[in-house]
Design an enzyme around this catalytic site. Structure first.
Site, PDB file in Angstrom:
ATOM      1  N   ASP A   1      23.687   2.514 131.613  1.00 24.55           N
ATOM      2  CA  ASP A   1      23.913   3.597 132.575  1.00 24.55           C
ATOM      3  C   ASP A   1      22.756   4.601 132.537  1.00 24.55           C
ATOM      4  O   ASP A   1      22.253   5.037 133.571  1.00 24.55           O
ATOM      5  CB  ASP A   1      25.238   4.287 132.254  1.00 24.55           C
ATOM      6  CG  ASP A   1      25.509   5.471 133.163  1.00 24.55           C
ATOM      7  OD1 ASP A   1      25.763   5.270 134.359  1.00 24.55           O
ATOM      8  OD2 ASP A   1      25.457   6.620 132.663  1.00 24.55           O
TER       9      ASP A   1
ATOM     10  N   GLU B   1      25.447  -2.811 134.286  1.00 19.89           N
ATOM     11  CA  GLU B   1      24.793  -1.840 133.407  1.00 19.89           C
ATOM     12  C   GLU B   1      24.542  -2.438 132.028  1.00 19.89           C
ATOM     13  O   GLU B   1      23.488  -2.201 131.415  1.00 19.89           O
ATOM     14  CB  GLU B   1      25.638  -0.577 133.302  1.00 19.89           C
ATOM     15  CG  GLU B   1      25.728   0.200 134.607  1.00 19.89           C
ATOM     16  CD  GLU B   1      26.623   1.422 134.517  1.00 19.89           C
ATOM     17  OE1 GLU B   1      26.435   2.345 135.326  1.00 19.89           O
ATOM     18  OE2 GLU B   1      27.510   1.445 133.646  1.00 19.89           O
TER      19      GLU B   1
END
Length: 224
Positions: free
Chosen positions: A46, A118
């Protein structure tokens, strides 16, 4: 795994990193400690994704103010965008899920797919460095940059404009719950129109959950 590597355009030196990135917590829990979930990789991914996108937009658009840069970045890294990446990679086919999550349709669950994207980015970063991760982000996410600039996904504003076609309409967003650890918390929001629920959404932040609730509400109201 080889097919997934071909789609990514990256060959892992340490295949265990890729396997870890594809291991959902439900599978890790059932493995009794033999496998580690992808939650830690998701946390790292992220940040990597946000940094690469922010850096690209900052350098490439010196004319855009902070607010516009923030909006475009949000459009590029939101759950909806990451799900599109997961679908392009057919990532759901490679996920390692627990029996319950498998039976519940986890392979197509948007939150699981987005988190896996991610995690994979983090695995590539750890295996091959930021340059390798940047190439994948460029290929699958930054290619949508123009769309993000030209077509902001501000569903809350669009919903407000839709309901204001009639006078006396009142919209209200309600946080109905949250779950998960702090680094991977998910929020759940309902939106009411004149006291009646018209949409629900979830996201990594309250704002994202509100946007998804507004999108669901627009889809429902547009059919009337």
């Amino acid at each position: 795994m080889t097919t997934l590597e071909e789609k990514l355009g990256y060959q892992f030196q340490n295949r265990e990193l890729l396997e870890n990135a594809l291991t959902h917590s439900s599978c890790a829990n059932e493995s009794r400690g033999k496998l580690q979930s992808n939650e830690r990789l998701e946390f790292l991914g992220d940040s990597i994704l946000g940094m690469v996108v922010a850096d690209h937009l900052y350098r490439g658009h010196p004319d855009l103010p902070e607010g516009e840069l923030t909006r475009v970045r949000a459009a590029l890294v939101c759950e909806e965008s990451l799900v599109e990446v997961a679908q392009a990679l057919d990532l759901g086919s490679y996920l390692l899920l627990g029996k319950g999550e498998e039976a519940g349709g986890g392979r197509t669950r948007p939150s699981i797919q987005a988190d896996a994207v991610e995690a994979v980015l983090a695995a590539v970063y750890l295996d091959g460095g930021i340059g390798s991760a940047r190439k994948i982000i460029q290929k699958y996410i930054l290619c949508r940059e123009i769309e993000g600039i030209a077509s902001p996904r501000d569903y809350k504003t669009a919903l407000q404009e839709l309901v204001q076609r009639e006078s006396g309409q009142v919209l209200k967003y309600r946080l109905v719950g949250s779950q998960g650890p702090d680094h991977a918390k998910r929020f759940f929001v309902d939106v009411d129109l004149n006291g009646e629920p018209v949409g629900s959404g979830e996201g990594h932040s309250k704002k994202e959950a509100e946007q998804m609730a507004a999108k669901a509400a627009m889809a429902k109201l547009s059919k009337k």
